[in-house]
Design a protein around this motif. Structure first.
Motif, PDB file in Angstrom:
ATOM      1  N   ASP A 169      95.046  87.181  89.039  1.00  0.00           N
ATOM      2  CA  ASP A 169      94.650  86.134  89.983  1.00  0.00           C
ATOM      3  C   ASP A 169      93.565  85.268  89.348  1.00  0.00           C
ATOM      4  OD1 ASP A 169      93.389  84.676  92.022  1.00  0.00           O
ATOM      5  OD2 ASP A 169      93.773  86.219  93.517  1.00  0.00           O
ATOM      6  N   PRO A 170      93.722  83.920  89.430  1.00  0.00           N
ATOM      7  CA  PRO A 170      92.700  83.040  88.832  1.00  0.00           C
ATOM      8  C   PRO A 170      91.295  83.311  89.362  1.00  0.00           C
ATOM      9  CG  PRO A 170      94.636  81.772  89.445  1.00  0.00           C
ATOM     10  CD  PRO A 170      94.840  83.169  89.952  1.00  0.00           C
ATOM     11  N   ARG A 171      91.184  83.703  90.644  1.00  0.00           N
ATOM     12  CA  ARG A 171      89.861  84.018  91.197  1.00  0.00           C
ATOM     13  C   ARG A 171      89.244  85.208  90.465  1.00  0.00           C
ATOM     14  NH1 ARG A 171      86.338  83.746  95.498  1.00  0.00           N
ATOM     15  NH2 ARG A 171      85.548  85.755  96.190  1.00  0.00           N
ATOM     16  N   VAL A 172      90.069  86.173  90.095  1.00  0.00           N
ATOM     17  CA  VAL A 172      89.565  87.338  89.366  1.00  0.00           C
ATOM     18  C   VAL A 172      89.085  86.918  87.981  1.00  0.00           C
ATOM     19  CG1 VAL A 172      90.256  89.514  88.289  1.00  0.00           C
ATOM     20  CG2 VAL A 172      90.939  89.002  90.648  1.00  0.00           C
ATOM     21  N   VAL A 173      89.843  86.041  87.326  1.00  0.00           N
ATOM     22  CA  VAL A 173      89.443  85.579  85.991  1.00  0.00           C
ATOM     23  C   VAL A 173      88.109  84.837  86.076  1.00  0.00           C
ATOM     24  CG1 VAL A 173      90.062  84.084  84.056  1.00  0.00           C
ATOM     25  CG2 VAL A 173      91.821  85.483  85.175  1.00  0.00           C
ATOM     26  N   ILE A 174      87.978  83.937  87.049  1.00  0.00           N
ATOM     27  CA  ILE A 174      86.711  83.210  87.213  1.00  0.00           C
ATOM     28  C   ILE A 174      85.588  84.196  87.546  1.00  0.00           C
ATOM     29  CG2 ILE A 174      85.485  81.497  88.615  1.00  0.00           C
ATOM     30  CD1 ILE A 174      88.196  80.059  88.963  1.00  0.00           C
ATOM     31  N   GLY A 175      85.899  85.187  88.363  1.00  0.00           N
ATOM     32  CA  GLY A 175      84.906  86.205  88.705  1.00  0.00           C
ATOM     33  C   GLY A 175      84.460  87.007  87.482  1.00  0.00           C
ATOM     34  N   LEU A 176      85.398  87.317  86.589  1.00  0.00           N
ATOM     35  CA  LEU A 176      85.035  88.028  85.362  1.00  0.00           C
ATOM     36  C   LEU A 176      84.137  87.161  84.478  1.00  0.00           C
ATOM     37  CD1 LEU A 176      88.448  89.753  84.586  1.00  0.00           C
ATOM     38  CD2 LEU A 176      86.332  90.870  85.326  1.00  0.00           C
ATOM     39  N   TYR A 177      84.458  85.871  84.386  1.00  0.00           N
ATOM     40  CA  TYR A 177      83.591  84.958  83.621  1.00  0.00           C
ATOM     41  C   TYR A 177      82.200  84.922  84.253  1.00  0.00           C
ATOM     42  CZ  TYR A 177      87.750  82.976  81.304  1.00  0.00           C
ATOM     43  OH  TYR A 177      88.896  82.782  80.577  1.00  0.00           O
ATOM     44  N   TYR A 178      82.153  84.835  85.577  1.00  0.00           N
ATOM     45  CA  TYR A 178      80.878  84.772  86.288  1.00  0.00           C
ATOM     46  C   TYR A 178      80.063  86.040  86.004  1.00  0.00           C
ATOM     47  CZ  TYR A 178      77.597  84.242  90.163  1.00  0.00           C
ATOM     48  OH  TYR A 178      76.464  84.120  90.914  1.00  0.00           O
ATOM     49  N   ASP A 179      80.699  87.175  86.061  1.00  0.00           N
ATOM     50  CA  ASP A 179      80.006  88.446  85.784  1.00  0.00           C
ATOM     51  C   ASP A 179      79.485  88.491  84.352  1.00  0.00           C
ATOM     52  OD1 ASP A 179      79.947  89.836  88.140  1.00  0.00           O
ATOM     53  OD2 ASP A 179      81.243  91.464  87.447  1.00  0.00           O
ATOM     54  N   PHE A 180      80.317  88.069  83.410  1.00  0.00           N
ATOM     55  CA  PHE A 180      79.910  88.089  81.998  1.00  0.00           C
ATOM     56  C   PHE A 180      78.705  87.168  81.787  1.00  0.00           C
ATOM     57  CE2 PHE A 180      80.303  86.411  77.609  1.00  0.00           C
ATOM     58  CZ  PHE A 180      80.041  87.596  76.929  1.00  0.00           C
ATOM     59  N   LEU A 181      78.751  85.964  82.361  1.00  0.00           N
ATOM     60  CA  LEU A 181      77.635  85.026  82.198  1.00  0.00           C
ATOM     61  C   LEU A 181      76.375  85.547  82.884  1.00  0.00           C
ATOM     62  CD1 LEU A 181      79.346  81.542  82.642  1.00  0.00           C
ATOM     63  CD2 LEU A 181      78.896  82.813  80.540  1.00  0.00           C
ATOM     64  N   THR A 182      76.529  86.246  83.992  1.00  0.00           N
ATOM     65  CA  THR A 182      75.371  86.835  84.667  1.00  0.00           C
ATOM     66  C   THR A 182      74.706  87.865  83.762  1.00  0.00           C
ATOM     67  OG1 THR A 182      76.387  86.482  86.832  1.00  0.00           O
ATOM     68  CG2 THR A 182      74.626  88.138  86.715  1.00  0.00           C
ATOM     69  N   TRP A 183      75.518  88.742  83.178  1.00  0.00           N
ATOM     70  CA  TRP A 183      74.990  89.742  82.255  1.00  0.00           C
ATOM     71  C   TRP A 183      74.319  89.066  81.064  1.00  0.00           C
ATOM     72  CZ3 TRP A 183      76.592  90.340  77.148  1.00  0.00           C
ATOM     73  CH2 TRP A 183      75.996  91.421  76.477  1.00  0.00           C
TER      74      TRP A 183
END
Length: 193
Positions: A169-183
């Motif tokens: 799901d594109p939302r999951v991909v964006i969420g993974l990017y968001y998590d990575f950038l947060t870290w």
């Protein structure tokens, strides 16, 4: 695979593989494109400053603008639209220029040649990347409709479920990017203390 940022003397160092570096660079570039002033930049800071003074943004454009852009360029006054419009007329062009210049510095830092995936930043580059990551996270957070702690918890549950299901799901991909950038942002901020 990425490693956390660490201070090494006057430098701030981490490891990012080519894919990680390309993703971060692309997200910084997309945010820069979103923020670029409509009149562009002449390259002369004084000329650009004068060009932006007093040129009020079109109220219809402001009202209908991309929610991510609205989050990156919020109203200066929420209770009084007239004061907010005056503030925007005086500050928006300059704010856009500063943000795009900062994002360009962060992108240039990521574009430097890497030896064994090593990313080495001076303090100015690290500050630019830290601020740039905050802007990208604001834009992605708006796309993910993250406005409360409950929204963030819901996203974490979706990411955990996607890890089990293998969802694309594109939302999951964006969420993974968001998590990575947060870290990445937290790691960079910690190394700069």
């Amino acid at each position: 695979m990425a490693t956390a940022f660490k201070r090494k003397g006057s430098r701030i160092v981490a490891r990012l593989d080519d894919n990680e570096r390309a993703i971060v660079r692309e997200l910084l570039d997309q945010t820069r494109q979103l923020l670029e002033p409509s009149g562009g930049s002449s390259g002369d800071p004084v000329e650009d400053l004068l060009a932006g003074l007093g040129s009020a943004p079109d109220p219809e454009e402001v009202a209908g603008r991309d929610p991510a852009l609205a989050r990156l360029l919020p109203d200066g006054h929420r209770g009084d639209p007239e004061v907010a419009a005056e503030f925007r007329a005086l500050t928006e062009h300059g704010l856009r220029q500063r943000k795009t210049a900062n994002l360009s510095t962060a992108i240039e830092a990521l574009d430097q040649p890497a030896h064994r995936d090593r990313l080495e930043l001076d303090v100015g580059q690290a500050q630019a990347l830290l601020i740039g990551l905050a802007d990208v996270r604001l834009a992605l957070g708006e796309r993910l409709e993250l406005r409360s702690d409950e929204d963030s918890e819901r996203l974490q549950q979706e990411l955990a479920q996607a890890a089990v299901d293998g969802s694309q799901d594109p939302r999951v991909v964006i969420g993974l990017y968001y998590d990575f950038l947060t870290w990445m942002q937290e790691s960079l901020a910690g190394a700069m203390l």
